[in-house]
Design a protein around this motif. Structure first.
Motif, PDB file in Angstrom:
ATOM      1  N   HIS A   1       0.821  -1.213   0.000  1.00  0.00           N
ATOM      2  CA  HIS A   1       0.000   0.000   0.000  1.00  0.00           C
ATOM      3  C   HIS A   1       0.855   1.265   0.000  1.00  0.00           C
ATOM      4  CE1 HIS A   1      -3.826  -2.007   0.314  1.00  0.00           C
ATOM      5  NE2 HIS A   1      -3.417  -2.711   1.353  1.00  0.00           N
ATOM      6  N   HIS A   2       2.077   1.170   0.499  1.00  0.00           N
ATOM      7  CA  HIS A   2       2.984   2.318   0.516  1.00  0.00           C
ATOM      8  C   HIS A   2       4.220   2.057  -0.343  1.00  0.00           C
ATOM      9  CE1 HIS A   2       0.453   3.757   3.780  1.00  0.00           C
ATOM     10  NE2 HIS A   2       0.588   2.571   4.337  1.00  0.00           N
TER      11      HIS A   2
ATOM     12  N   ALA B   1      10.446  -1.610  -2.014  1.00  0.00           N
ATOM     13  CA  ALA B   1      11.772  -1.320  -2.559  1.00  0.00           C
ATOM     14  C   ALA B   1      12.107  -2.215  -3.746  1.00  0.00           C
ATOM     15  CB  ALA B   1      12.819  -1.488  -1.454  1.00  0.00           C
ATOM     16  N   LEU B   2      11.556  -3.413  -3.786  1.00  0.00           N
ATOM     17  CA  LEU B   2      11.880  -4.344  -4.865  1.00  0.00           C
ATOM     18  C   LEU B   2      11.234  -3.972  -6.186  1.00  0.00           C
ATOM     19  CD1 LEU B   2      12.709  -5.984  -2.259  1.00  0.00           C
ATOM     20  CD2 LEU B   2      12.237  -8.033  -3.601  1.00  0.00           C
ATOM     21  N   ALA B   3      10.287  -3.015  -6.175  1.00  0.00           N
ATOM     22  CA  ALA B   3       9.644  -2.601  -7.420  1.00  0.00           C
ATOM     23  C   ALA B   3      10.628  -1.932  -8.366  1.00  0.00           C
ATOM     24  CB  ALA B   3       8.476  -1.660  -7.121  1.00  0.00           C
TER      25      ALA B   3
ATOM     26  N   SER C   1       6.254   6.726  -4.427  1.00  0.00           N
ATOM     27  CA  SER C   1       5.955   7.143  -5.799  1.00  0.00           C
ATOM     28  C   SER C   1       4.861   8.214  -5.800  1.00  0.00           C
ATOM     29  CB  SER C   1       5.508   5.945  -6.638  1.00  0.00           C
ATOM     30  OG  SER C   1       4.185   5.540  -6.298  1.00  0.00           O
ATOM     31  N   GLU C   2       4.873   9.046  -6.809  1.00  0.00           N
ATOM     32  CA  GLU C   2       3.853  10.083  -6.928  1.00  0.00           C
ATOM     33  C   GLU C   2       2.470   9.464  -7.078  1.00  0.00           C
ATOM     34  OE1 GLU C   2       4.781  12.746 -10.078  1.00  0.00           O
ATOM     35  OE2 GLU C   2       6.684  13.426  -9.202  1.00  0.00           O
TER      36      GLU C   2
ATOM     37  N   LEU D   1      -2.925   8.580  -4.837  1.00  0.00           N
ATOM     38  CA  LEU D   1      -3.976   7.623  -4.498  1.00  0.00           C
ATOM     39  C   LEU D   1      -4.397   7.791  -3.042  1.00  0.00           C
ATOM     40  CD1 LEU D   1      -5.679   5.104  -5.280  1.00  0.00           C
ATOM     41  CD2 LEU D   1      -3.746   3.706  -4.504  1.00  0.00           C
ATOM     42  N   ALA D   2      -3.429   7.893  -2.142  1.00  0.00           N
ATOM     43  CA  ALA D   2      -3.739   8.036  -0.717  1.00  0.00           C
ATOM     44  C   ALA D   2      -4.484   9.338  -0.439  1.00  0.00           C
ATOM     45  CB  ALA D   2      -2.451   7.968   0.099  1.00  0.00           C
TER      46      ALA D   2
END
Length: 320
Positions: free
Chosen positions: A220-221, A224-226, A241-242, A247-248
Motif C-alpha cells: 500500500h505504501h 523497494a523491490l519494485a 511514488s507520486e 492515491l492516498a
C-alpha cells in the motif's frame, strides 16, 4: 498473455535442462556410470540438469529474501524466526513459487457460478498481482467453490500497463459478475498489486457496488523491490511514488473502512513489510509466510474466508 509466456518459459527451461544434461554427459563420464545402460545414463544426466535448474530457481528466491531483508521493517514481538522456522518459510515460499508459475498459472480461474438458489453470500472477484494471472487463485477458488460462493478471476492485460488501466478492466469484470449473479454488490480480493488495482477502482468508480475489499500482501505504501521490475505498474509501486501519494490523498476514510489488509511480516517481495499496513483498514498480520505463499497458506486462506463471510459487518480491532 501471461499463460502463453509461462508456457514459453517452461519450454525454455526444458530446453536448458536438455542442454545442461548434454553438456554434463560430454564433460563428466564417471567410471561407475559407464557400466549402466543407455536409458539409466540418460536419466542420470537429465536428473542432474533438472537439479541445476531447480538450484537456479532457489537462488532467485533466496535473492528475493536477501533484498527484502535489506529493506525490511523490524518484525513485531512474537514473530521472531528460529533457524528451523526460517528454513520452513523459505521452502514453502519456494514451492509456492514453483507451483504458481509451473501449474496454477497455466489454469486461469475464469467465471465459476453457483445456481442462484444455492449461492451463499456475495460473489467474489479475484484480482491477481504483478506478473501473474487468475490462475494464482486456484487454491482459494477451490475453497470458494466448496463454500458455494460464486466467484470470478480477472486477467489483467497487458502485464506492464499502468494500474489505472487495470482499474478500467476491473470495472468491466465487476459489472459482468454482478449481471451473472444478480447481486448488486461484490467482494474484491486482491493479491499484491491487485489490492492497488482495487483501490484505483474505488477512486475512479466509487464503492457503491463493493461490500468489502480484502488485500493479501499489497504494498500500500510501495516496495523497494519494485525498482527491479519492468512496466509502468512497477514504477507506480516504488516507495514514495507520486502515484501512490496521489492515491492516498484521494481516498476518503469511509472507503478505508471497507478494507481488510492481510500480510506477512516476513514477506520477501514487499519491503518494508509494514508497507502493507493500511491506516483506517482492518490489518491482519501473519508471520513466517512468503509473498507468493500467501495465496495458498492454509491459515491465510481461512482468514480470507472469514473476511469474505463477514462482508458488510462493522470492522473489529486489528489483529497482531
Amino acid at each position: 498473455m501471461i499463460k502463453r509466456l509461462m508456457i514459453l518459459l517452461l519450454a525454455a527451461q526444458a530446453m536448458l535442462i536438455g542442454l545442461m544434461a548434454g553438456g554434463l554427459a560430454w564433460w563428466w563420464r564417471p567410471a561407475w556410470l559407464a557400466a549402466s545402460g543407455a536409458p539409466a545414463r540418460a536419466a542420470f544426466y537429465l536428473g542432474c540438469g533438472l537439479a541445476l535448474m531447480v538450484s537456479v530457481r532457489m537462488l532467485i528466491s533466496a535473492n528475493n529474501f536477501r533484498l527484502s531483508a535489506r529493506a525490511g521493517s523490524p518484525a513485531p514481538a512474537g514473530h521472531a524466526l528460529t533457524p528451523a522456522g526460517a528454513a520452513r518459510l523459505f521452502w514453502h515460499e519456494f514451492m509456492s513459487s514453483m507451483l504458481t508459475s509451473s501449474w496454477y498459472m497455466l489454469r486461469p480461474v475464469g467465471m465459476l457460478l453457483q445456481p442462484r438458489d444455492r449461492q451463499q453470500g456475495l460473489p467474489v472477484l479475484l484480482i491477481h498481482g504483478y506478473g501473474c494471472n487468475s490462475g494464482y487463485w486456484r487454491p482459494l477458488s477451490k475453497l470458494l467453490a466448496a463454500a458455494r460462493i460464486s466467484h470470478c478471476g480477472v486477467d489483467l492485460e497487458p502485464p506492464g500497463a499502468g494500474i489505472d488501466d487495470f482499474a478500467l478492466q476491473l470495472r468491466t469484470a465487476v459489472e459482468r459478475l454482478q449481471r451473472a449473479t444478480g447481486s448488486a454488490q461484490v467482494i474484491l480480493v486482491g493479491h499484491s498489486m491487485g489490492g492497488l488495482v482495487a483501490r484505483a477502482y474505488l477512486r475512479r468508480y466509487g464503492a457503491h457496488g463493493v461490500a468489502r475489499v480484502i488485500t493479501l500482501g499489497t504494498p500500500h505504501h510501495g516496495t523497494a523491490l519494485a525498482q527491479f521490475g519492468p512496466g509502468s505498474n512497477a514504477v507506480q509501486m516504488r516507495r514514495d511514488s507520486e502515484w501512490l501519494a496521489a492515491l492516498a490523498q484521494s481516498e476518503a476514510n469511509s472507503q478505508r473502512m471497507l478494507f481488510s489488509s492481510i500480510y506477512s511480516v516476513h514477506d520477501n517481495i514487499v519491503a518494508p513489510q509494514d508497507s502493507s499496513v493500511l491506516p483506517g483498514a482492518r490489518n491482519l498480520v501473519f508471520g513466517a509466510i512468503g509473498h507468493v505463499a500467501l495465496g495458498r497458506h492454509p491459515a491465510v486462506l481461512r482468514c480470507a474466508l472469514r473476511e469474505i463471510a463477514g462482508a458488510g459487518q462493522p470492522h473489529t480491532r486489528d489483529f497482531v
